[in-house]
Each structure stands twice: as structure tokens, then as C-alpha cells.
Design a protein around this motif. Sequence first.
Motif, mmCIF file in Angstrom:
data_model
loop_
_atom_site.group_PDB
_atom_site.id
_atom_site.type_symbol
_atom_site.label_atom_id
_atom_site.label_comp_id
_atom_site.label_asym_id
_atom_site.label_seq_id
_atom_site.Cartn_x
_atom_site.Cartn_y
_atom_site.Cartn_z
ATOM 1 N N ILE A 109 0.868 -1.182 0.000
ATOM 2 C CA ILE A 109 0.000 0.000 0.000
ATOM 3 C C ILE A 109 0.899 1.224 0.000
ATOM 4 O O ILE A 109 1.811 1.339 0.830
ATOM 5 N N LYS A 110 0.646 2.134 -0.902
ATOM 6 C CA LYS A 110 1.422 3.365 -1.004
ATOM 7 C C LYS A 110 0.610 4.510 -0.409
ATOM 8 O O LYS A 110 -0.524 4.745 -0.802
ATOM 9 N N ILE A 111 1.207 5.220 0.558
ATOM 10 C CA ILE A 111 0.528 6.331 1.226
ATOM 11 C C ILE A 111 1.343 7.598 1.030
ATOM 12 O O ILE A 111 2.545 7.631 1.284
ATOM 13 N N GLU A 112 0.668 8.647 0.560
ATOM 14 C CA GLU A 112 1.301 9.950 0.363
ATOM 15 C C GLU A 112 0.479 11.020 1.048
ATOM 16 O O GLU A 112 -0.746 11.053 0.922
ATOM 17 N N ALA A 113 1.151 11.904 1.775
ATOM 18 C CA ALA A 113 0.485 13.039 2.414
ATOM 19 C C ALA A 113 1.479 14.188 2.473
ATOM 20 O O ALA A 113 2.416 14.166 3.275
ATOM 21 N N GLY A 114 1.301 15.177 1.593
ATOM 22 C CA GLY A 114 2.267 16.269 1.519
ATOM 23 C C GLY A 114 3.625 15.738 1.104
ATOM 24 O O GLY A 114 3.765 15.084 0.078
ATOM 25 N N THR A 115 4.630 15.971 1.934
ATOM 26 C CA THR A 115 5.980 15.479 1.635
ATOM 27 C C THR A 115 6.237 14.082 2.210
ATOM 28 O O THR A 115 7.315 13.524 2.046
ATOM 29 N N PHE A 116 5.237 13.532 2.877
ATOM 30 C CA PHE A 116 5.395 12.216 3.508
ATOM 31 C C PHE A 116 5.112 11.096 2.510
ATOM 32 O O PHE A 116 4.157 11.159 1.742
ATOM 33 N N ARG A 117 5.965 10.064 2.495
ATOM 34 C CA ARG A 117 5.782 8.893 1.632
ATOM 35 C C ARG A 117 6.094 7.628 2.434
ATOM 36 O O ARG A 117 7.060 7.593 3.195
ATOM 37 N N THR A 118 5.303 6.621 2.265
ATOM 38 C CA THR A 118 5.612 5.334 2.883
ATOM 39 C C THR A 118 4.934 4.212 2.112
ATOM 40 O O THR A 118 3.973 4.442 1.366
ATOM 41 N N LYS A 119 5.443 3.010 2.288
ATOM 42 C CA LYS A 119 4.853 1.820 1.702
ATOM 43 C C LYS A 119 4.638 0.783 2.813
ATOM 44 O O LYS A 119 5.532 0.556 3.620
ATOM 45 N N ILE A 120 3.469 0.190 2.817
ATOM 46 C CA ILE A 120 3.121 -0.812 3.821
ATOM 47 C C ILE A 120 2.850 -2.125 3.104
ATOM 48 O O ILE A 120 2.027 -2.160 2.179
ATOM 49 N N PRO A 121 3.523 -3.203 3.482
ATOM 50 C CA PRO A 121 3.302 -4.477 2.783
ATOM 51 C C PRO A 121 1.894 -5.020 3.013
ATOM 52 O O PRO A 121 1.297 -4.803 4.075
ATOM 53 N N LEU A 122 1.381 -5.702 2.027
ATOM 54 C CA LEU A 122 0.088 -6.367 2.169
ATOM 55 C C LEU A 122 0.246 -7.843 1.829
ATOM 56 O O LEU A 122 1.205 -8.254 1.194
ATOM 57 N N TYR A 123 -0.712 -8.631 2.296
ATOM 58 C CA TYR A 123 -0.611 -10.084 2.204
ATOM 59 C C TYR A 123 -1.903 -10.638 1.621
ATOM 60 O O TYR A 123 -2.996 -10.153 1.907
ATOM 61 N N ARG A 124 -1.769 -11.667 0.808
ATOM 62 C CA ARG A 124 -2.925 -12.262 0.131
ATOM 63 C C ARG A 124 -3.479 -13.460 0.891
ATOM 64 O O ARG A 124 -4.231 -14.251 0.348
ATOM 65 N N GLU A 125 -3.089 -13.592 2.139
ATOM 66 C CA GLU A 125 -3.568 -14.717 2.941
ATOM 67 C C GLU A 125 -5.088 -14.651 3.084
ATOM 68 O O GLU A 125 -5.671 -13.585 3.327
ATOM 69 N N ARG A 126 -5.743 -15.791 2.967
ATOM 70 C CA ARG A 126 -7.200 -15.859 3.078
ATOM 71 C C ARG A 126 -7.596 -16.058 4.538
ATOM 72 O O ARG A 126 -7.024 -16.890 5.236
ATOM 73 N N TYR A 127 -8.549 -15.285 4.985
ATOM 74 C CA TYR A 127 -9.059 -15.476 6.335
ATOM 75 C C TYR A 127 -10.556 -15.211 6.325
ATOM 76 O O TYR A 127 -10.997 -14.108 6.039
ATOM 77 N N PRO A 128 -11.385 -16.230 6.616
ATOM 78 C CA PRO A 128 -12.844 -16.072 6.482
ATOM 79 C C PRO A 128 -13.455 -15.263 7.619
ATOM 80 O O PRO A 128 -13.025 -15.361 8.766
ATOM 81 N N PHE A 129 -14.444 -14.466 7.288
ATOM 82 C CA PHE A 129 -15.232 -13.739 8.266
ATOM 83 C C PHE A 129 -16.665 -14.262 8.223
ATOM 84 O O PHE A 129 -17.099 -14.797 7.200
#
Length: 240
Positions: free
Chosen positions: A78-98
Motif C-alpha cells: 500500500i502506497k501512502i502519500e500526504a504532503g511530503t510524507f511517503r511510505t509503503k506498507i506491505p500487504l498479504y494475500r492470505e485468506r481469512y474467512p469472516f
Amino acid sequence: VFTKCQKFTSNHEFGPFALKCFKFHGNLIMAMDRHRGTVYELEKSYHFDEFLTVANFIARVFSRLEGEPEFKVESNYIKIEAGTFRTKIPLYRERYPFPEFDLKDSKSLPRNFLEAVRRVYFAVCKDTSKERCRGVFLDRNILYTTDTHRIARCTTDFETDSSFIVPDDLLEIVLTEEDDPESYAISGNTFWFLFKEHKAFALRVREPFPDCERVFNSLPKHDAYCTFEKSAMSSALKRM
């Protein structure tokens, strides 16, 4: 949204990884630990593929952002940008039922339901080995709680058309919410509270609630009660 959902994630060090994550799917954000969870519905314009991302990390990032951030999902992060701030957060495709939450048979809650719950909540059992006591039993217009040492009963000015147990796993979080739930639903082994913008659920208490009324019926009918001033009694007990 992340702050509210984070309350439902697991903080158990050795628990399943998926229980420490937010789950994104379509326009929904979900979070769940072993016994309870929440489903938060965003606007229809949002649409995500199904993926997980670590709850503590993304909630901490968003709580420190200033201004309106841009939020993009790209391949495995996930790519997040806010003004001069930048970061990337990993995501996972693991299945989990709700649990399924097509809750068409929901029923309205009385307007002062949680107010009545707060009066008897002190006697709710917190011992996980006493499963049948871990909740508030609503029988028409009477609420009961017991931890096997204390028993509380509250007669209300409303009445429901059924009897059910509201699990404490859900109540201990709902009682801290700013908004009260509008309705409830019981679906299979799950108890649901429906709020305006989100739904919260917990596993049902399946065993029958202890017969608290029998205890109250065993009390003497006459000369069993006295009235006193609450502040004076409290002051006396503190001195003792």
C-alpha cells in the motif's frame, strides 16, 4: 475507521498472523480476534481486492498524518502519500474467512438498552472457564448478570420480544463506543450489533444462562430491604 477497527484485533503474541491485520475486501474493512470482530463499510466508490495488512502499523501511520492522504494499492504493498510524507506498507494475500453478515432479520434495540446494561455490568463474569455466565442475559424486560459470587438484576421500562444473552466479548468494547448500536441480530453462532456505519460481532454464548431468578425468589418477602443514602453508606464503608 482504523482506530475503531484496531480495538477488535488480537494483541496475542503467538496468535495467528491474520488476527493482527485489517482485512480489505470490496468497500469493507474488517478486523477480528478469536472471539469478536467488526466490519466497517466505506462508500461504494471504494473497491479493494481481498488482502490483509498489519493493523498496528497502518493505524500508527494514519494517526500521525496531517492533511488528506492519498491511499493506493499497488501489487504487494500500500502506497501512502500526504504532503511530503511517503511510505509503503506491505500487504498479504492470505485468506481469512469472516462470518456472513447479510443481516436482514435484525431487530431494533431499545433506546436506553446500554444504560440498563451499565447498571448490571459490574457482575458480569470474566472467567473464561465459566462460559455460560460471560454476558448479560435479557429476558423480555429484565437484565441479569452473575459471576457466580454476585448477582445483579435490573427491571427496565422496555420489553423485547425474545430472550437472549449479549456476550461480554462484545459488550466490553461496545460500552466504550461514542455511538450506541441501533439494532441487533443473531445469525448462527454469532451475535451482531449494528451501528450506523459499522457492525460488530462476537461468538454467541450457547449454554443456558444460570437461573438467577430462583435466587431472588428465595429472598424473604418481608422486612428484607432497607433504604439508605448512597453517599452516606459509601462514606461509612470507606471509614470501615
